[in-house]
Design a protein around this motif. Structure first.
Motif, PDB file in Angstrom:
ATOM      1  N   ALA A 187       0.829  -1.208   0.000  1.00 16.69           N
ATOM      2  CA  ALA A 187       0.000   0.000   0.000  1.00 16.69           C
ATOM      3  C   ALA A 187       0.865   1.260   0.000  1.00 16.69           C
ATOM      4  CB  ALA A 187      -0.928  -0.013   1.212  1.00 16.69           C
ATOM      5  N   LYS A 188       1.931   1.256   0.776  1.00 19.67           N
ATOM      6  CA  LYS A 188       2.825   2.415   0.845  1.00 19.67           C
ATOM      7  C   LYS A 188       3.439   2.707  -0.526  1.00 19.67           C
ATOM      8  CE  LYS A 188       6.922   4.085   3.363  1.00 19.67           C
ATOM      9  NZ  LYS A 188       7.862   4.145   2.223  1.00 19.67           N
ATOM     10  N   THR A 194       3.422   6.318  -5.404  1.00 20.63           N
ATOM     11  CA  THR A 194       3.221   6.507  -6.838  1.00 20.63           C
ATOM     12  C   THR A 194       2.103   7.510  -7.118  1.00 20.63           C
ATOM     13  OG1 THR A 194       3.977   4.265  -7.318  1.00 20.63           O
ATOM     14  CG2 THR A 194       2.652   5.339  -8.995  1.00 20.63           C
ATOM     15  N   LEU A 195       0.963   7.352  -6.435  1.00 27.19           N
ATOM     16  CA  LEU A 195      -0.154   8.266  -6.653  1.00 27.19           C
ATOM     17  C   LEU A 195       0.185   9.668  -6.163  1.00 27.19           C
ATOM     18  CD1 LEU A 195      -3.274   6.089  -5.702  1.00 27.19           C
ATOM     19  CD2 LEU A 195      -2.359   6.604  -7.961  1.00 27.19           C
ATOM     20  N   ALA A 204       0.859  16.843 -11.311  1.00 26.31           N
ATOM     21  CA  ALA A 204      -0.363  17.201 -12.034  1.00 26.31           C
ATOM     22  C   ALA A 204      -0.573  16.320 -13.261  1.00 26.31           C
ATOM     23  CB  ALA A 204      -0.328  18.681 -12.443  1.00 26.31           C
ATOM     24  N   GLU A 205      -0.327  15.026 -13.099  1.00 26.34           N
ATOM     25  CA  GLU A 205      -0.473  14.106 -14.223  1.00 26.34           C
ATOM     26  C   GLU A 205      -1.939  13.759 -14.449  1.00 26.34           C
ATOM     27  OE1 GLU A 205       2.009  10.881 -13.053  1.00 26.34           O
ATOM     28  OE2 GLU A 205       3.861  11.844 -13.687  1.00 26.34           O
ATOM     29  N   ASP A 213       1.305   4.517 -14.191  1.00 23.89           N
ATOM     30  CA  ASP A 213       2.363   4.491 -13.170  1.00 23.89           C
ATOM     31  C   ASP A 213       2.013   3.525 -12.046  1.00 23.89           C
ATOM     32  OD1 ASP A 213       3.782   6.341 -14.617  1.00 23.89           O
ATOM     33  OD2 ASP A 213       3.216   8.056 -13.374  1.00 23.89           O
ATOM     34  N   MET A 214       0.747   3.504 -11.635  1.00 20.35           N
ATOM     35  CA  MET A 214       0.309   2.580 -10.600  1.00 20.35           C
ATOM     36  C   MET A 214       0.461   1.142 -11.085  1.00 20.35           C
ATOM     37  SD  MET A 214      -3.323   2.466  -8.527  1.00 20.35           S
ATOM     38  CE  MET A 214      -4.292   1.926  -9.941  1.00 20.35           C
ATOM     39  N   CYS A 215       0.135   0.905 -12.351  1.00 19.96           N
ATOM     40  CA  CYS A 215       0.287  -0.407 -12.973  1.00 19.96           C
ATOM     41  C   CYS A 215       1.745  -0.867 -12.890  1.00 19.96           C
ATOM     42  CB  CYS A 215      -0.183  -0.343 -14.411  1.00 19.96           C
ATOM     43  SG  CYS A 215       0.188  -1.787 -15.422  1.00 19.96           S
TER      44      CYS A 215
END
Length: 323
Positions: free
Chosen positions: A25-26, A31-32, A39-40, A48-50
């Motif tokens: 989770a961290k 990443t988020l 500002a993506e 990026d999360m993927c």
């Protein structure tokens, strides 16, 4: 089912597994947070999360992800009596268990991701919500369904957790909510975090006192064997398990990761050779093939190569793997 239940029960009661979940989770939070700081846009954020999820692992449990490129996938259906065309979803979460390379348990969840329009508010497209909530009979007009399904498609959605929304929030948070709950809580065409906090509930989260060892092992094994042999498609009407359940809401990244790693997200597709939803099974296994898992899982699926703009996240529990 004995091996599957024992494995997930051991994980659930393990401090090491909880530490893995927390670290997982961290990593996603970081990443988020970076995506929001830069500002993506939504697409870059999900990509990026993927990439961060790909390669995560704990003992027999491995995580894979892939951004499949191509045209968006659209389906045609009737919203009440009006012909409508919409994209089904932009992300799919698959949870699969294998033994001797054969799939013995699998779940699938469609996710439509949205960044907040204003502070902790999300605008909901009502036609797409109708699709993800009701799953009316549809046919593909562009993308994966047009190429791989000759006839109309019917998804059963017994659990009401096949269609979901991933709601991103500044400075780097995410709420995962099933479409039925979005429909119930929205005000007009918007849903707010305060509405979700007030009214949403996760039915099985009161099961934290669950102790697998409290129930006789032989009795447990015989009960689950008989149940899944004769009634594989109806879930668990008699137990409130903390794993292999159906989560309707995860309020933050920690809950999303914990629910996903315990196979609580999505609709059951098949259980030990019993295919519950044939159309959904074909769809799921095509995506598993495109994610590169055909070399480690016997998918037994025909179909054209998928060229579709969609993110696929896979949790794979291999019961044969040595710890």
């Amino acid at each position: 089912m004995d091996n599957l239940f024992r494995t997930l029960s051991d994980y659930y009661n393990s401090p090491d597994f909880r530490k893995f979940q927390n670290t997982f989770a961290k990593d996603v939070y970081e990443t988020l947070g970076t995506s929001y700081a830069n500002a993506e846009g939504e697409v870059k954020m999900v990509t990026d999360m993927c990439n961060k999820i790909n390669g995560q692992s704990y003992q027999k449990l491995k995580f894979h992800s892939k951004k499949i490129h191509g045209s968006r996938s659209f389906v045609e259906f009737s919203n009440q009596d009006k012909p409508t065309t919409k994209e089904l979803a932009d992300m799919v979460i698959i949870s699969v268990v294998t033994q001797d390379k054969e799939i013995v348990y699998e779940k699938t969840a469609f996710i439509q991701n949205k960044k907040e329009d204003t502070d902790s508010n999300w605008k909901i497209d009502q036609d797409q919500l109708y699709l993800l909530h009701n799953f009316p009979t549809f046919k593909g007009t562009k993308g994966i369904f047009r190429k791989n399904y000759k006839d109309e498609v019917v998804f059963l959605n017994h659990s009401q957790t096949l269609g979901n929304y991933g709601l991103f929030q500044s400075p780097g948070e995410m709420v995962l909510l099933n479409a039925l709950t979005v429909y119930k809580l929205q005000q007009g065409d918007k849903i707010s975090l305060s509405d979700i906090r007030k009214f949403a509930s996760n039915n099985f989260q009161d099961s934290s006192a669950w102790q697998f060892s409290m129930i006789d092992d032989l009795f447990m094994h015989d009960m689950f064997y008989r149940y899944f042999k004769h009634f594989p498609k109806y879930g668990f009407p008699f137990l409130n398990l903390p794993f292999l359940n159906n989560s309707t809401v995860s309020f933050n990244i920690h809950e999303i990761i914990r629910n996903w790693t315990l196979f609580n997200i999505g609709e059951v597709v098949s259980v030990y050779g019993n295919t519950i939803d044939r159309d959904l099974s074909n769809f799921t296994r095509n995506l598993l093939r495109e994610t590169g898992l055909a070399n480690i899982i016997n998918l037994n699926i025909d179909g054209q190569e998928i060229q579709n703009n969609i993110v696929v996240l896979v949790a794979h529990l291999n019961l044969d793997e040595k710890e």
